[in-house]
Design a protein around this motif. Structure first.
Motif, PDB file in Angstrom:
ATOM      1  N   VAL A   1      69.144 -22.511  -6.130  1.00 38.90           N
ATOM      2  CA  VAL A   1      68.712 -23.103  -7.404  1.00 38.90           C
ATOM      3  C   VAL A   1      68.055 -22.050  -8.311  1.00 38.90           C
ATOM      4  CG1 VAL A   1      66.950 -24.673  -8.365  1.00 38.90           C
ATOM      5  CG2 VAL A   1      68.523 -25.485  -6.616  1.00 38.90           C
TER       6      VAL A   1
ATOM      7  N   THR B   1      58.375 -26.836   0.844  1.00 42.25           N
ATOM      8  CA  THR B   1      57.759 -26.122   1.977  1.00 42.25           C
ATOM      9  C   THR B   1      58.788 -25.134   2.512  1.00 42.25           C
ATOM     10  OG1 THR B   1      56.502 -28.100   2.538  1.00 42.25           O
ATOM     11  CG2 THR B   1      56.623 -26.371   4.217  1.00 42.25           C
TER      12      THR B   1
ATOM     13  N   GLY C   1      64.113 -35.845  -4.777  1.00 41.04           N
ATOM     14  CA  GLY C   1      64.240 -36.659  -3.571  1.00 41.04           C
ATOM     15  C   GLY C   1      63.019 -37.540  -3.358  1.00 41.04           C
ATOM     16  N   ASN C   2      62.694 -37.794  -2.096  1.00 37.40           N
ATOM     17  CA  ASN C   2      61.569 -38.688  -1.772  1.00 37.40           C
ATOM     18  C   ASN C   2      60.297 -38.274  -2.498  1.00 37.40           C
ATOM     19  OD1 ASN C   2      63.082 -40.273  -0.024  1.00 37.40           O
ATOM     20  ND2 ASN C   2      62.615 -39.000   1.757  1.00 37.40           N
ATOM     21  N   MET C   3      60.013 -36.979  -2.531  1.00 36.53           N
ATOM     22  CA  MET C   3      58.787 -36.482  -3.163  1.00 36.53           C
ATOM     23  C   MET C   3      58.990 -36.178  -4.647  1.00 36.53           C
ATOM     24  SD  MET C   3      56.316 -36.397  -0.963  1.00 36.53           S
ATOM     25  CE  MET C   3      55.114 -35.211  -1.492  1.00 36.53           C
TER      26      MET C   3
ATOM     27  N   VAL D   1      52.786 -29.103  -1.050  1.00 39.32           N
ATOM     28  CA  VAL D   1      51.889 -30.247  -1.184  1.00 39.32           C
ATOM     29  C   VAL D   1      51.618 -30.928   0.145  1.00 39.32           C
ATOM     30  CG1 VAL D   1      52.744 -30.700  -3.496  1.00 39.32           C
ATOM     31  CG2 VAL D   1      53.757 -31.913  -1.574  1.00 39.32           C
TER      32      VAL D   1
ATOM     33  N   LEU E   1      62.928 -32.510   8.299  1.00 42.38           N
ATOM     34  CA  LEU E   1      62.000 -31.673   7.521  1.00 42.38           C
ATOM     35  C   LEU E   1      60.826 -31.235   8.396  1.00 42.38           C
ATOM     36  CD1 LEU E   1      62.002 -33.438   4.012  1.00 42.38           C
ATOM     37  CD2 LEU E   1      63.138 -31.305   4.666  1.00 42.38           C
TER      38      LEU E   1
ATOM     39  N   LYS F   1      62.064 -28.518  10.530  1.00 41.20           N
ATOM     40  CA  LYS F   1      62.104 -27.270   9.746  1.00 41.20           C
ATOM     41  C   LYS F   1      60.705 -26.652   9.674  1.00 41.20           C
ATOM     42  CE  LYS F   1      61.243 -27.800   5.622  1.00 41.20           C
ATOM     43  NZ  LYS F   1      60.742 -27.872   4.290  1.00 41.20           N
TER      44      LYS F   1
ATOM     45  N   GLY G   1      59.807 -41.784   3.412  1.00 35.03           N
ATOM     46  CA  GLY G   1      58.744 -40.955   4.009  1.00 35.03           C
ATOM     47  C   GLY G   1      59.131 -39.491   4.136  1.00 35.03           C
ATOM     48  N   PHE G   2      58.778 -38.887   5.285  1.00 39.21           N
ATOM     49  CA  PHE G   2      58.975 -37.454   5.526  1.00 39.21           C
ATOM     50  C   PHE G   2      59.948 -37.314   6.698  1.00 39.21           C
ATOM     51  CE2 PHE G   2      56.946 -33.499   7.508  1.00 39.21           C
ATOM     52  CZ  PHE G   2      57.706 -32.630   6.718  1.00 39.21           C
TER      53      PHE G   2
ATOM     54  N   MET H   1      61.338 -28.880  -6.213  1.00 45.83           N
ATOM     55  CA  MET H   1      60.916 -29.626  -5.018  1.00 45.83           C
ATOM     56  C   MET H   1      62.150 -29.877  -4.161  1.00 45.83           C
ATOM     57  SD  MET H   1      58.391 -30.560  -3.464  1.00 45.83           S
ATOM     58  CE  MET H   1      57.452 -31.689  -2.483  1.00 45.83           C
ATOM     59  N   LEU H   2      62.510 -28.847  -3.365  1.00 45.63           N
ATOM     60  CA  LEU H   2      63.783 -28.828  -2.647  1.00 45.63           C
ATOM     61  C   LEU H   2      63.541 -28.771  -1.139  1.00 45.63           C
ATOM     62  CD1 LEU H   2      65.230 -26.307  -5.177  1.00 45.63           C
ATOM     63  CD2 LEU H   2      66.171 -28.592  -4.784  1.00 45.63           C
ATOM     64  N   PRO H   3      64.576 -29.076  -0.324  1.00 44.81           N
ATOM     65  CA  PRO H   3      64.335 -29.165   1.117  1.00 44.81           C
ATOM     66  C   PRO H   3      63.878 -27.856   1.773  1.00 44.81           C
ATOM     67  CG  PRO H   3      66.398 -30.260   0.538  1.00 44.81           C
ATOM     68  CD  PRO H   3      65.921 -29.555  -0.698  1.00 44.81           C
TER      69      PRO H   3
ATOM     70  N   ASP I   1      69.337 -32.744 -10.189  1.00 47.81           N
ATOM     71  CA  ASP I   1      69.460 -32.915  -8.735  1.00 47.81           C
ATOM     72  C   ASP I   1      70.951 -33.016  -8.433  1.00 47.81           C
ATOM     73  OD1 ASP I   1      67.422 -34.153  -6.292  1.00 47.81           O
ATOM     74  OD2 ASP I   1      69.578 -34.448  -6.036  1.00 47.81           O
ATOM     75  N   LEU I   2      71.347 -32.595  -7.231  1.00 44.99           N
ATOM     76  CA  LEU I   2      72.761 -32.718  -6.837  1.00 44.99           C
ATOM     77  C   LEU I   2      73.165 -34.189  -6.798  1.00 44.99           C
ATOM     78  CD1 LEU I   2      73.114 -30.225  -3.835  1.00 44.99           C
ATOM     79  CD2 LEU I   2      73.949 -29.920  -6.171  1.00 44.99           C
TER      80      LEU I   2
HETATM   81  P1  NAD Z   1      64.408 -34.925   0.125  1.00 42.62           P
HETATM   82  O1  NAD Z   1      65.453 -34.469   1.065  1.00 42.62           O
HETATM   83  O2  NAD Z   1      64.082 -36.364  -0.001  1.00 42.62           O
HETATM   84  O3  NAD Z   1      64.760 -34.396  -1.385  1.00 42.62           O
HETATM   85  C1  NAD Z   1      65.311 -33.161  -1.681  1.00 42.62           C
HETATM   86  C2  NAD Z   1      66.144 -33.303  -2.950  1.00 42.62           C
HETATM   87  O4  NAD Z   1      66.673 -32.022  -3.299  1.00 42.62           O
HETATM   88  C3  NAD Z   1      67.350 -34.245  -2.772  1.00 42.62           C
HETATM   89  O5  NAD Z   1      67.342 -35.230  -3.804  1.00 42.62           O
HETATM   90  C4  NAD Z   1      68.556 -33.318  -2.886  1.00 42.62           C
HETATM   91  O6  NAD Z   1      69.699 -33.928  -3.497  1.00 42.62           O
HETATM   92  C5  NAD Z   1      67.981 -32.206  -3.770  1.00 42.62           C
HETATM   93  N1  NAD Z   1      68.726 -30.961  -3.648  1.00 42.62           N
HETATM   94  C6  NAD Z   1      69.101 -30.297  -2.518  1.00 42.62           C
HETATM   95  N2  NAD Z   1      69.757 -29.165  -2.846  1.00 42.62           N
HETATM   96  C7  NAD Z   1      69.802 -29.127  -4.196  1.00 42.62           C
HETATM   97  C8  NAD Z   1      70.354 -28.206  -5.145  1.00 42.62           C
HETATM   98  N3  NAD Z   1      71.026 -27.118  -4.732  1.00 42.62           N
HETATM   99  N4  NAD Z   1      70.224 -28.491  -6.461  1.00 42.62           N
HETATM  100  C9  NAD Z   1      69.554 -29.601  -6.856  1.00 42.62           C
HETATM  101  N5  NAD Z   1      69.020 -30.515  -6.028  1.00 42.62           N
HETATM  102  C10 NAD Z   1      69.141 -30.263  -4.711  1.00 42.62           C
HETATM  103  O7  NAD Z   1      63.102 -34.065   0.491  1.00 42.62           O
HETATM  104  P2  NAD Z   1      61.575 -34.443   0.193  1.00 42.62           P
HETATM  105  O8  NAD Z   1      61.075 -35.362   1.252  1.00 42.62           O
HETATM  106  O9  NAD Z   1      61.444 -34.811  -1.254  1.00 42.62           O
HETATM  107  O10 NAD Z   1      60.899 -33.012   0.457  1.00 42.62           O
HETATM  108  C11 NAD Z   1      61.043 -31.901  -0.441  1.00 42.62           C
HETATM  109  C12 NAD Z   1      60.190 -30.758   0.061  1.00 42.62           C
HETATM  110  O11 NAD Z   1      58.831 -31.176   0.126  1.00 42.62           O
HETATM  111  C13 NAD Z   1      60.549 -30.258   1.470  1.00 42.62           C
HETATM  112  O12 NAD Z   1      60.414 -28.865   1.529  1.00 42.62           O
HETATM  113  C14 NAD Z   1      59.540 -30.971   2.354  1.00 42.62           C
HETATM  114  O13 NAD Z   1      59.300 -30.236   3.551  1.00 42.62           O
HETATM  115  C15 NAD Z   1      58.320 -31.011   1.443  1.00 42.62           C
HETATM  116  N6  NAD Z   1      57.377 -32.122   1.685  1.00 42.62           N
HETATM  117  C16 NAD Z   1      57.807 -33.394   1.898  1.00 42.62           C
HETATM  118  C17 NAD Z   1      56.869 -34.420   2.112  1.00 42.62           C
HETATM  119  C18 NAD Z   1      57.297 -35.857   2.354  1.00 42.62           C
HETATM  120  O14 NAD Z   1      56.432 -36.665   2.737  1.00 42.62           O
HETATM  121  N7  NAD Z   1      58.554 -36.225   2.150  1.00 42.62           N
HETATM  122  C19 NAD Z   1      55.503 -34.131   2.080  1.00 42.62           C
HETATM  123  C20 NAD Z   1      55.089 -32.837   1.819  1.00 42.62           C
HETATM  124  C21 NAD Z   1      56.043 -31.830   1.612  1.00 42.62           C
END
Ligand code: NAD
Length: 300
Positions: free
Chosen positions: A73, A95, A9-11, A120, A242, A245, A237-238, A63-65, A30-31
């Motif tokens: 997973v 996280t 995803g984003n990260m 992270v 999230l 959560k 972004g974030f 790196m999942l939600p 990724d899904l």
């Molecule tokens: P996001 O929602 O952008 O990405 C999550 C990805 O996981 C998506 O592409 C989704 O399709 C995939 N996914 C979900 N379930 C799945 C499964 N069963 N199998 C395969 N893929 C699956 O989230 P993000 O922003 O990348 O954040 C990921 C984690 O990092 C979270 O725990 C978040 O709290 C943490 N985080 C995010 C940031 C940020 O700035 N975005 C910063 C630090 C930490």
């Protein structure tokens, strides 16, 4: 190294790119096909399930939600533990709650795998630049083994202690972040309502005692910082959901040790309101929309 990477995803998509840039070979899952394609275009190889993605891996990164996604997973019939070779280290950078981390580490250990929590900090900017901070929980031998992989994605790799301590550090950091973003939102909106130019106010905050990451890197007021999500309609972004959560993780963890989190509980309600009003998928700095007058908020 051959690395299996799940969650783009984003990260995750940006972290995967850093690993490719450093010369590692990546098999990904990724899904979302769209999310996978972005990393395939950068040199990754797509797999049909987590099990297949980690089949030949020497290291695995997730790196999942949230915890529920990591659980499926990791332990599902097409999950990581069904395909990974014994001895391989699994790095979870999502996280999630420290209690689940401990359970996942024992499940991994039961079949001869190492497991570390390595959440992270640094946001999508840090992920793109390869300058993330990793907060790592795990035995010191496992830490030494995973450090070189983390160094390809971050510049500050900190061993926090045993499994679960990385998540404790992360939850505490995001407790501060959720509160400071709400505080900066409140102050910027008040200043604008009273008649000061938001850019002038931002400049003052950033050279005064109110300065923090939410003010100097990620100002939530639209038009103040061109690189912040506020300048792009809060896209990317974030996500607000999230942050919601993470504040839930902090208040749950606080309850388990009977520790008060007054400000965190209030911040949690603000992000919950923001999510209920339809902003859950926007960047969390969109919480300022609870404060802005209709003209500045782009009228809901
Ligand atoms: P996001 O929602 O952008 O990405 C999550 C990805 O996981 C998506 O592409 C989704 O399709 C995939 N996914 C979900 N379930 C799945 C499964 N069963 N199998 C395969 N893929 C699956 O989230 P993000 O922003 O990348 O954040 C990921 C984690 O990092 C979270 O725990 C978040 O709290 C943490 N985080 C995010 C940031 C940020 O700035 N975005 C910063 C630090 C930490």
């Amino acid at each position: 190294m051959k690395i299996g990477f799940i969650g783009l995803g984003n990260m995750g998509s940006l972290m995967a790119r850093s690993l490719l840039k450093a010369g590692h070979s990546l098999t990904i899952y990724d899904l979302s096909q769209h999310a996978m394609q972005l990393v395939v275009d950068a040199g990754g190889e797509a797999a049909v399930s987590p099990r297949v993605a980690v089949k030949d891996a020497e290291c695995v990164v997730t790196m999942l939600p949230a915890s529920s996604h990591v659980r499926s997973v990791l332990t599902g019939p097409e999950g990581i533990l069904a395909g990974v070779a014994p001895g391989v280290a699994i790095i979870d950078s999502s996280t999630i709650d420290p209690a689940s981390v401990k359970e996942f580490a024992s499940l991994a250990a039961a079949q001869g795998n190492l497991f570390v929590d390595a959440p992270v900090s640094g946001g999508t900017g840090g992920a793109a630049a390869g300058t993330l901070t990793f907060m790592v929980g795990g035995g010191s031998g496992t830490f030494a083994k995973v450090k070189p992989v983390l160094e390809a994605m971050g510049k500050n790799i900190v061993h926090c202690g045993e499994v679960g301590t990385g998540q404790i550090a992360k939850i505490c950091n995001n407790l501060v972040l959720g509160i400071t973003m709400a505080g900066v939102s409140e102050a910027m909106s008040l200043g604008a309502a009273l008649g000061i130019d938001p850019k002038t106010l931002s400049g003052i905050l950033n050279t005064s005692t109110g300065r923090c990451w939410s003010s100097d890197t990620y100002n939530p007021y639209p038009g103040v910082m061109q690189a912040a999500p506020a300048a792009k309609g809060y896209a990317g972004g974030f996500g607000t959901d999230l942050m919601l959560k993470d504040l839930g993780l902090a208040t749950d963890a606080a309850r388990s040790v009977r520790q008060p989190v007054y400000m965190g509980a209030l911040a949690q309600q603000l992000y919950q309101t923001s999510s209920a009003l339809g902003d859950g998928r926007l960047d969390f700095s969109s919480v300022i929309r609870l404060y802005l007058r209709p003209a500045a908020a782009d009228a809901r």
